[in-house]
Design an enzyme around this catalytic site. Structure first.
Site, PDB file in Angstrom:
ATOM      1  CE  LYS A   1     -30.089  46.253  16.685  1.00 34.49           C
ATOM      2  NZ  LYS A   1     -31.300  45.499  16.972  1.00 34.49           N
TER       3      LYS A   1
ATOM      4  CG  ASP B   1     -34.980  40.726  22.229  1.00 36.88           C
ATOM      5  OD1 ASP B   1     -34.059  41.401  22.739  1.00 36.88           O
ATOM      6  OD2 ASP B   1     -35.172  40.643  21.002  1.00 36.88           O
TER       7      ASP B   1
ATOM      8  NE  ARG C   1     -19.669  24.294   9.880  1.00 33.92           N
ATOM      9  CZ  ARG C   1     -19.742  22.963  10.031  1.00 33.92           C
ATOM     10  NH1 ARG C   1     -20.424  22.449  11.044  1.00 33.92           N
ATOM     11  NH2 ARG C   1     -19.141  22.163   9.183  1.00 33.92           N
TER      12      ARG C   1
ATOM     13  CE1 TYR D   1     -35.408  44.925  14.952  1.00 30.39           C
ATOM     14  CE2 TYR D   1     -35.228  42.587  14.486  1.00 30.39           C
ATOM     15  CZ  TYR D   1     -34.903  43.894  14.195  1.00 30.39           C
ATOM     16  OH  TYR D   1     -34.081  44.154  13.144  1.00 30.39           O
TER      17      TYR D   1
END
Ligand SMILES: *Cc1c(COP(=O)(O)O)cnc(C)c1O
Length: 389
Positions: free
Chosen positions: A211, A186, A66, A121
């Protein structure tokens, strides 16, 4: 190497140092959840350093996955090199990345006010409007950013090109208007191939790596490129909240970087042709594509962006019914949300991705969004033509 490498050489080589010493050609996938403790004191220091956002301490090991994973770190190094930032931090999704950016910005500044430029978005809009992260969001136009910023503003959120209608925002103008307030851009639609917001003053550059960066529709991921102090703040959030990227996905994304320039340019060439064709089609009322002069009044393509990208949107003359008919009549395009993969996708944002957005800010019901992949453009054109008929 005496001269700095060009972009495509960085894309194929960044994050791959030291492989020959391991006797391997591609980065190893390290799936360990835990790591042997080599030395209690050094490992304790390593743990404390990583939980605080730092890197593993020599001799202390990675301790626990982690906190640090070498496969993911190689992807991060590659992405940072392409964005021109000190570092990058990968997350389990684009939304996990946006959450970490907001939490880091809040804890760095102490303020809880966010300024956001729409369109965004749908998921980002949803997050900013929800009570989950306890932020107060002011939505505004690019011109209003300077006056929207307050003493307790911790972050300015911008997306360009915007999702779904590809509006372009002048990043340098936003970062100037924001002053000392950090700006997150973004950069999912542009990718580092076409745009590097950090060079224009953005403190944080975010990607839904699901994406274009992954590019093959098989990994959900997010990544943020930033300076070392911001990367440390983001890793601190990631270590504490556990929003880490799985190493198998890290491997796939790193592999994706090598072909990213080729994929983006090929999709862009197809999008450019199809957007031009669509703007002449009688069933289409409007085409939204940064490569069309009317969609780029400020001339940002060629200045801020190295090309108009592989995404466009269409407004159907026949309204919602025509839009719904188009998305359900395609055969080669796939009717599905998401974007940036090797196969072309078509979607209806108002019904799906932008459904959580308040009605007054939601994209219109007559708009469909298209992501162009690597198929032959003549086949894509024929498919759109038959679906519009
Ligand atoms: C998909 C997307 C996101 C969210 O990313 P996930 O990986 O789905 O969490 C954020 N911003 C943009 C522009 C996107 O297209």
């Amino acid at each position: 190497m005496t001269q700095p490498l060009h972009f495509d050489s960085i894309a194929t080589h960044a994050g791959r140092s030291g492989l020959a010493e391991h006797g391997v050609h591609v980065p190893p996938i390290d799936l360990s959840t835990t790591n042997p403790v080599p030395d209690l004191d050094a490992s304790g220091l390593s743990y404390e350093t990583m939980a605080g956002g730092g890197r593993p301490v020599p001799g202390g090991g990675n301790v626990y996955a982690r906190l640090w994973n070498p496969t993911v770190a190689r992807f991060e190094e590659g992405l940072a090199a392409l964005e021109g930032t000190d570092e990058a931090v990968a997350f389990s999704s684009g939304m996990a990345a946006m959450t970490a950016v907001i939490l880091a910005a809040k804890s760095e500044s102490g303020g809880r006010h966010v300024v956001a430029v729409r369109p965004l978005y749908g998921g980002t809009d949803h997050l900013l409007g929800s009570p989950l992260l306890d932020v107060e969001t002011t939505y505004c136009t690019p011109e209003e950013v300077g006056s929207a910023v307050r003493p307790d503003t911790c972050l300015v959120v911008v997306e360009t090109p915007g999702n779904p209608t590809l509006e372009l925002v002048d990043i340098a103008a936003i970062t100037a208007a924001a002053g000392s307030v950090p700006v997150v851009v973004d950069n999912t639609f542009a990718t580092p191939v076409l745009q590097n917001p950090a060079r224009l003053g953005a403190a944080l550059v975010l990607h839904s790596a699901t994406k274009f960066i992954g590019g093959h529709g098989d990994a959900i991921a997010g990544v943020v490129a930033a300076s070392t102090p911001w990367a440390e703040a983001l890793r601190r959030v990631r270590a504490i909240t556990g929003s880490l990227l799985h190493p198998l996905a890290g491997y796939l994304l790193h592999r994706g970087l090598a072909t990213l320039p080729l994929r983006v340019r090929a999709g862009q060439a197809g999008a450019d042709k199809l957007a031009g064709w669509a703007s002449e089609h009688p069933a289409i009322a409007e085409v939204f594509y940064p490569g069309l002069p009317e969609c780029d009044p400020a001339g940002l393509v060629g200045r801020q962006m190295r090309g108009p990208g592989a995404m466009f949107a269409l407004r159907l003359s026949g309204g919602y019914d025509a839009a719904a008919h188009l998305v359900s009549s395609v055969r080669l395009f796939e009717h599905a949300v998401s974007l940036g993969g090797v196969t072309s996708l078509i979607s209806h944002p108002a019904s799906l991705t932008h459904r959580p957005v308040p009605a007054d800010a939601r994209p219109a019901a007559d708009i469909v969004r298209v992501s162009i992949g690597l198929e032959d453009v003549e086949d894509l054109r024929a498919d759109l033509a038959q679906a519009l008929a």
